[in-house]
Design a protein around this motif. Structure first.
Motif, PDB file in Angstrom:
ATOM      1  N   GLY A 234       2.498  60.000  50.922  1.00  6.53           N
ATOM      2  CA  GLY A 234       2.772  58.575  50.769  1.00  6.53           C
ATOM      3  C   GLY A 234       1.669  57.693  51.310  1.00  6.53           C
ATOM      4  O   GLY A 234       1.807  56.467  51.353  1.00  6.53           O
ATOM      5  N   ALA A 257       6.495  59.119  45.890  1.00  4.23           N
ATOM      6  CA  ALA A 257       6.884  57.825  46.454  1.00  4.23           C
ATOM      7  C   ALA A 257       6.705  56.807  45.345  1.00  4.23           C
ATOM      8  O   ALA A 257       6.023  57.094  44.349  1.00  4.23           O
ATOM      9  N   PRO A 258       7.293  55.620  45.469  1.00 11.68           N
ATOM     10  CA  PRO A 258       7.094  54.610  44.429  1.00 11.68           C
ATOM     11  C   PRO A 258       5.623  54.235  44.293  1.00 11.68           C
ATOM     12  O   PRO A 258       4.949  53.944  45.287  1.00 11.68           O
ATOM     13  N   SER A 286      11.306  56.768  43.907  1.00 15.54           N
ATOM     14  CA  SER A 286      11.961  57.133  45.165  1.00 15.54           C
ATOM     15  C   SER A 286      13.202  57.970  44.899  1.00 15.54           C
ATOM     16  O   SER A 286      13.674  58.073  43.766  1.00 15.54           O
ATOM     17  N   CYS A 287      13.753  58.550  45.958  1.00 13.94           N
ATOM     18  CA  CYS A 287      14.975  59.350  45.818  1.00 13.94           C
ATOM     19  C   CYS A 287      16.128  58.493  45.320  1.00 13.94           C
ATOM     20  O   CYS A 287      16.917  58.929  44.464  1.00 13.94           O
ATOM     21  N   THR A 345      15.778  47.834  50.283  1.00 14.76           N
ATOM     22  CA  THR A 345      15.410  48.929  49.396  1.00 14.76           C
ATOM     23  C   THR A 345      14.750  48.357  48.157  1.00 14.76           C
ATOM     24  O   THR A 345      15.165  47.309  47.650  1.00 14.76           O
ATOM     25  N   ASN A 451      19.079  63.322  49.155  1.00 15.12           N
ATOM     26  CA  ASN A 451      17.852  62.540  49.052  1.00 15.12           C
ATOM     27  C   ASN A 451      16.595  63.352  49.320  1.00 15.12           C
ATOM     28  O   ASN A 451      15.481  62.883  49.094  1.00 15.12           O
ATOM     29  N   TYR A 455      15.932  65.081  45.076  1.00 17.23           N
ATOM     30  CA  TYR A 455      14.701  64.379  44.695  1.00 17.23           C
ATOM     31  C   TYR A 455      13.573  65.374  44.438  1.00 17.23           C
ATOM     32  O   TYR A 455      12.838  65.251  43.446  1.00 17.23           O
TER      33      TYR A 455
END
Length: 477
Positions: A234, A257-258, A286-287, A345, A451, A455
């Motif tokens: 990340g 990760a985003p 993301s998860c 979030t 998560n 994921y």
């Protein structure tokens, strides 16, 4: 009565034991994975196979007996199959409803005809994978990649890139892979070759590369070519930063990760078809985005979503502090094991990137809670048309059984489930049927998700997709 029940159990246990070598040979020799309602039977014990059969009653209207699936497996073993995933649970349940009067052998051969090696061709060459980082997600990805090495012609984990942590680094890294406080012991054998800085897991030789700078590594010197590198640190989330990984031996980069800027955020099952062959850098979002996007898609497709507020009750992560201390984020500096922490979030906005039709219709917030794994997303929906609870639950159950999103959306109807029941779930989310609330065009849907493991499973599916080793599933949805 007791003796009869025990006799039935012994008979079924004997059938499960007979299944094990058949399942193993299909997997290792032909890259054929045997499933029961999307749950793999590879490397499962006899009791594990029986439990998987038993779980079907939580999804279907009827139970699945191993006496029904065993003859289907025997027929499959006789066929010359190509790499594929074959769900003997779905086949058995479909056979019970088949009106044609076919024998089990005839029905099975017809249902999996497209899986024959003559029609289902795969080049048989392994695909190199590199993990950049070896934290929570990195180690679970390693477990999944090692598990999926199969005949050696699919994904092959060739290297892990980390910063050296000090003395006995290699031994400590191997120990963290071998045993996990949440996910339990590694399913197999691990040993360390310190002289060659290699971890050998179930026969997979994984080179450990120590580096602080991705631009200094030439992966071809380690025998790695055209690899997919999965960055699970990340540290870099935009194209410029992630492009540093495009070194000799690396063809594509996947971020866990985003992504920022113009990096495509992919949720497998929802928008993975937007990936082009020319895309060298992609994100798996993301998860939470992976948990809610599949469910929102199927609900929107069927009923239309006018508005949705997403509230996630999320297990704490390494981003939070063990005890109260400075943190750049609001509230996250407070002790994670002692507090519920209200935080922001980005999942709602990220879902809109995967599902542009929901842009401007989603809001979201999150509460971090003192559990180490498994979270729940609560979708508070205003729909475009009215429905009933039974209708919505039935639709979601059917989606989990027969739709292209059956690997993403799982379903459970037990009133007794709690978060730890979903540790190790490979679905992006699990619909809790008992908790569903519907009042006209208002609905509340509860989605459990591991998560970490769920994921990681989604990340592997994306890697399988971009490398062409996501094998077809039978029977077709």
């Amino acid at each position: 009565m007791t003796d009869d029940a025990f006799g039935v159990w012994q008979h079924r246990e004997e059938l499960a034991e007979a299944m094990i070598p058949i399942i193993g040979q299909l997997y290792r020799r032909k890259d054929v994975t045997i499933l029961v309602h999307s749950r793999s039977l590879v490397n499962k014990s006899a009791v594990g196979i029986l439990k998987t059969h038993r779980f079907v009653r939580q999804i279907e209207d009827a139970e699945l007996a191993i006496e029904d699936s065993f003859p289907i497996l025997k027929t499959i073993a006789e066929l010359d199959l190509g790499p594929s995933r074959i769900d003997i649970g779905h086949l058995a349940m479909s056979y019970k409803k088949d009106p044609k009067g076919l024998s089990i052998d005839e029905f099975t051969r017809q249902a999996v005809a497209g899986a024959l090696a003559s029609e289902n061709v795969h080049d048989g060459s392994p695909q190199d994978v590199v993990l950049y980082g070896f934290g929570r997600i990195g180690r679970l990805l390693a477990r999944l990649l090692i598990e999926k090495s199969g005949s050696g012609n699919g994904l092959r984990l060739k290297a892990i890139v980390i910063r050296k942590g000090g003395a006995n680094d290699l031994v400590k890294r191997a120990s963290l892979l071998r045993r996990d406080s949440v996910h339990g012991h590694f399913n197999g054998s691990i040993h360390v070759d310190e002289a060659n800085e290699t971890i050998v897991a179930n026969g997979n030789e994984i080179k450990v590369i120590y580096s602080d700078d991705p631009t200094t590594i030439d992966y071809t010197t380690y025998g790695i070519n055209d690899a997919v590198l999965i960055d699970n640190t990340g540290k870099w989330r935009d194209r410029a930063g992630l492009s540093q990984h495009l070194r000799p031996g690396v063809a594509k980069v996947v971020l866990t990760a985003p992504g920022k800027g113009d990096v495509k955020n992919i949720v497998h099952g929802v928008n993975h078809n937007v990936i082009e062959d020319s895309d060298q850098i992609i994100s798996c979002a993301s998860c939470t985005t992976n948990a809610i996007a599949p469910a929102l898609k199927v609900i929107n497709d069927e009923y239309g979503v006018n508005y949705c507020h997403v509230e996630t009750v999320h297990s704490f992560t390494n981003d939070q502090n063990l005890l109260d201390n400075f943190h750049k984020g609001n509230r996250r500096g407070r002790s994670a094991p002692l507090n519920m922490v209200l935080t922001e979030t980005g999942a709602a906005s990220a879902v809109a990137k995967a599902l542009p039709e929901l842009g401007g219709k989603l809001t979201g917030s999150s509460i971090r809670v003192p559990t180490p794994d498994v979270s729940i997303a609560i979708l508070n929906l205003t729909l475009d048309k009215e429905t009933t609870r039974d209708e919505l639950v039935t639709h979601l159950r059917e989606v989990s059984l027969t739709s292209p999103l059956q690997r993403q959306i799982d379903f459970i109807a037990s009133p007794e489930t709690v978060s730890t029941d979903f540790v190790g779930s490979r679905a992006a989310c699990v619909v809790d049927a008992e908790a569903t609330i519907v009042n006209g065009n208002h609905a509340v849907v509860y989605l459990w998700y591991d998560n970490e493991f769920g994921y990681s499973s989604q990340v592997v599916r994306v890697v399988q997709h971009i490398t062409g080793v996501l094998y077809p599933k039978f029977p077709r949805g």
